[in-house]
Design a protein around this motif. Structure first.
Motif, PDB file in Angstrom:
ATOM      1  N   ASP A  54      -8.038 -17.325 -37.056  1.00 26.53           N
ATOM      2  CA  ASP A  54      -8.119 -17.647 -35.787  1.00 26.53           C
ATOM      3  C   ASP A  54      -6.825 -18.082 -35.555  1.00 26.53           C
ATOM      4  O   ASP A  54      -7.568 -18.026 -34.037  1.00 26.53           O
ATOM      5  CB  ASP A  54     -10.037 -18.883 -37.046  1.00 26.53           C
ATOM      6  CG  ASP A  54     -10.243 -19.109 -35.464  1.00 26.53           C
ATOM      7  OD1 ASP A  54     -11.449 -18.677 -35.518  1.00 26.53           O
ATOM      8  OD2 ASP A  54     -10.160 -20.530 -35.082  1.00 26.53           O
TER       9      ASP A  54
ATOM     10  N   SER B 286      -7.736 -10.783 -36.751  1.00 24.04           N
ATOM     11  CA  SER B 286      -8.853 -10.567 -37.794  1.00 24.04           C
ATOM     12  C   SER B 286      -7.925 -10.451 -38.888  1.00 24.04           C
ATOM     13  O   SER B 286      -7.856  -9.752 -39.275  1.00 24.04           O
ATOM     14  CB  SER B 286     -10.310 -10.002 -37.158  1.00 24.04           C
ATOM     15  OG  SER B 286     -10.039  -8.725 -37.414  1.00 24.04           O
TER      16      SER B 286
ATOM     17  N   LYS C  97      -8.587 -16.287 -43.768  1.00 21.96           N
ATOM     18  CA  LYS C  97      -9.655 -16.434 -42.200  1.00 21.96           C
ATOM     19  C   LYS C  97      -8.837 -17.309 -41.062  1.00 21.96           C
ATOM     20  O   LYS C  97      -9.092 -17.401 -39.892  1.00 21.96           O
ATOM     21  CB  LYS C  97     -10.796 -17.022 -42.682  1.00 21.96           C
ATOM     22  CG  LYS C  97     -11.556 -15.906 -43.509  1.00 21.96           C
ATOM     23  CD  LYS C  97     -12.614 -16.123 -44.290  1.00 21.96           C
ATOM     24  CE  LYS C  97     -13.126 -15.715 -44.923  1.00 21.96           C
ATOM     25  NZ  LYS C  97     -14.701 -15.663 -44.967  1.00 21.96           N
TER      26      LYS C  97
ATOM     27  N   LEU D  71     -14.751 -21.914 -37.308  1.00 22.17           N
ATOM     28  CA  LEU D  71     -15.172 -20.743 -38.655  1.00 22.17           C
ATOM     29  C   LEU D  71     -16.503 -21.312 -39.986  1.00 22.17           C
ATOM     30  O   LEU D  71     -17.284 -20.416 -39.943  1.00 22.17           O
ATOM     31  CB  LEU D  71     -14.095 -21.244 -39.339  1.00 22.17           C
ATOM     32  CG  LEU D  71     -13.481 -20.016 -39.193  1.00 22.17           C
ATOM     33  CD1 LEU D  71     -12.018 -19.813 -40.004  1.00 22.17           C
ATOM     34  CD2 LEU D  71     -13.846 -18.371 -39.173  1.00 22.17           C
TER      35      LEU D  71
ATOM     36  N   ASP E 208      -7.924 -15.797 -32.405  1.00 18.70           N
ATOM     37  CA  ASP E 208      -9.364 -15.958 -32.057  1.00 18.70           C
ATOM     38  C   ASP E 208      -9.688 -15.156 -30.974  1.00 18.70           C
ATOM     39  O   ASP E 208      -8.278 -15.727 -29.494  1.00 18.70           O
ATOM     40  CB  ASP E 208     -10.194 -17.429 -32.065  1.00 18.70           C
ATOM     41  CG  ASP E 208     -11.513 -17.434 -31.653  1.00 18.70           C
ATOM     42  OD1 ASP E 208     -12.291 -16.419 -32.542  1.00 18.70           O
ATOM     43  OD2 ASP E 208     -11.908 -18.486 -30.995  1.00 18.70           O
TER      44      ASP E 208
END
Length: 409
Positions: A263, A289, A259, A340, A267
């Motif tokens: 990002d 993603s 994750k 996040l 992002d």
């Protein structure tokens, strides 16, 4: 009083989980059914989503108008959605209306499934398929999943196809419903100001006649192959690029560094893909993603641009992935983790957001992880963790699909 997790399993196998919060001003509840597109036979593609629509067409106790009116009378924020892996029905209400919401949601999960409603709603579904088919990004996504997952059921279209929905019969839907909408395949999740003992009693009452079927998901390992294809699409005037490659599953602890990595790279604002493609004006949209599925997963990247820049944008996008481990700074890492963590905290502050997080977590992991622990795992991600994930997956093999206008168009 701190927030405590509560869990109870009824004799019929239905599991109830909750985070009661006496300081909340609202309450939210959802029925999470472990039934989605990946649980369908290919010939029945779209039946999970179609069935979601049918839940709001009335029961033996209520007409369709009664269902809508009662939700409105509560002032409920209610809805439902179907994905590849679950179908969820939920309501966010004032605390005093939670028992009524539990009853109403439970009732619609035993729908009448009348032939006349089925025939009418079939036309609605076909129109919905046509509406999404008018969107190039949606067409790209559907076709990319088909190419990436191949014969695996995660390649199926959530809405189905015009052909599969047209051919579907009410009897086939009833058979699917009887098997998949089993209490031992359902989790009721709740959060906010609530009395857990009262919640258990209310759920038990509305589901006391539900019989378990032993429904289980069949797991097959996807076979991923290198693919890079361009489709000339006369319905688009822009160039659209979709890229998928294997990634961590929803059960894999590597989902946390994945994750953060996604990002940093993709992002929608302030990432490497943003500075390489959007800020210079090469692409009007570009992001990346992580999509963690049940027992498998993928990275997904997307970009749209002028057709004449398509090859250049794809080359830059792939270059960002190829150089993902180079020059990784502490500043990038901290910014990504903070973004996040903020997003997860904001979602968790609302009972509806926490209810959805709890329900999805239980379907995937079968256990409870407090938000504080989720945040701790995220904030504990190190540069070494990210480099390890990059070396493990290497963003390969890649499935790349582009939609572009015909030459000379």
């Amino acid at each position: 009083m701190s927030i405590q997790f509560k869990q109870h399993t009824l004799p019929n196998g239905l599991t109830i989980i909750a985070e009661p919060n006496p300081d909340a001003h609202t309450a939210a509840v959802g029925y999470f059914v472990k039934a989605g597109t990946r649980d369908e036979d290919h010939a029945l593609m779209g039946v999970s989503h179609f069935l979601e629509h049918m839940m709001f067409k009335g029961t033996t106790r209520r007409t369709a108008d009664d269902v809508n009116r009662e939700f409105d009378d509560m002032g409920a924020n209610y809805n439902a959605f179907t994905s590849h892996e679950m179908t969820v029905y939920f309501a966010h209400v004032l605390p005093e209306f939670l028992p009524a919401a539990v009853d109403l949601l439970g009732d619609i999960l035993r729908p009448a499934l009348r032939d006349e409603d089925f025939d009418m709603e079939k036309n609605v579904i076909i129109e919905e398929i046509g509406m999404y088919d008018d969107r190039p990004s949606w067409r790209l996504q559907d076709q990319l999943l088909e190419e990436f997952f191949g014969v695996h059921p995660l390649s199926y279209r959530v809405l189905g196809t015009v052909q599969s929905v047209t051919d579907l019969t009410a009897t086939q839907m009833r058979d699917y419903f009887e098997q998949r909408y089993s209490p031992d395949n359902i989790v009721v999740s709740a959060a906010g100001r609530l009395d857990f003992d009262r919640l258990v009693d209310d759920v038990a009452k509305i589901t006391e006649d539900w019989k378990p079927t032993g429904a289980r998901r069949v797991y097959k390992d996807p076979i991923f192959e290198l693919s890079n294809r361009k489709i000339e699409d006369e319905r688009t005037s822009r160039h659209y690029i979709g890229l998928m490659c294997p990634g961590p599953s929803a059960q894999d602890m590597d989902r946390y560094p994945a994750k953060v990595l996604a990002d940093i790279l993709g992002d929608s604002d302030g990432s490497r893909i943003y500075w390489s493609l959007v800020d210079p004006g090469h692409a009007d949209e570009a992001d990346m993603s992580i999509l963690p599925y049940d027992q498998t997963g993928s990275f997904f990247a997307y970009a749209s641009c002028d057709p004449e820049k398509g090859d250049q944008v794809q080359a830059i996008l792939e270059e960002v992935l190829d150089e993902a481990g180079e020059g990784l700074t502490g500043g990038e890492l901290e910014r990504a983790k903070n973004k996040l963590a903020t997003a997860a905290t904001l979602q968790g502050e609302r009972p509806a957001g926490r209810m959805q997080g709890l329900g999805g977590q239980w379907l995937y992991q079968g256990e409870y992880t407090p938000l504080s622990e989720e945040l701790a795992r995220l904030m504990a991600v190190t540069r070494e963790d990210i480099v390890r994930v990059i070396e493990k997956y290497r963003f390969a093999p890649r499935t790349i699909l582009s939609l572009t206008p015909p030459r000379g168009a």
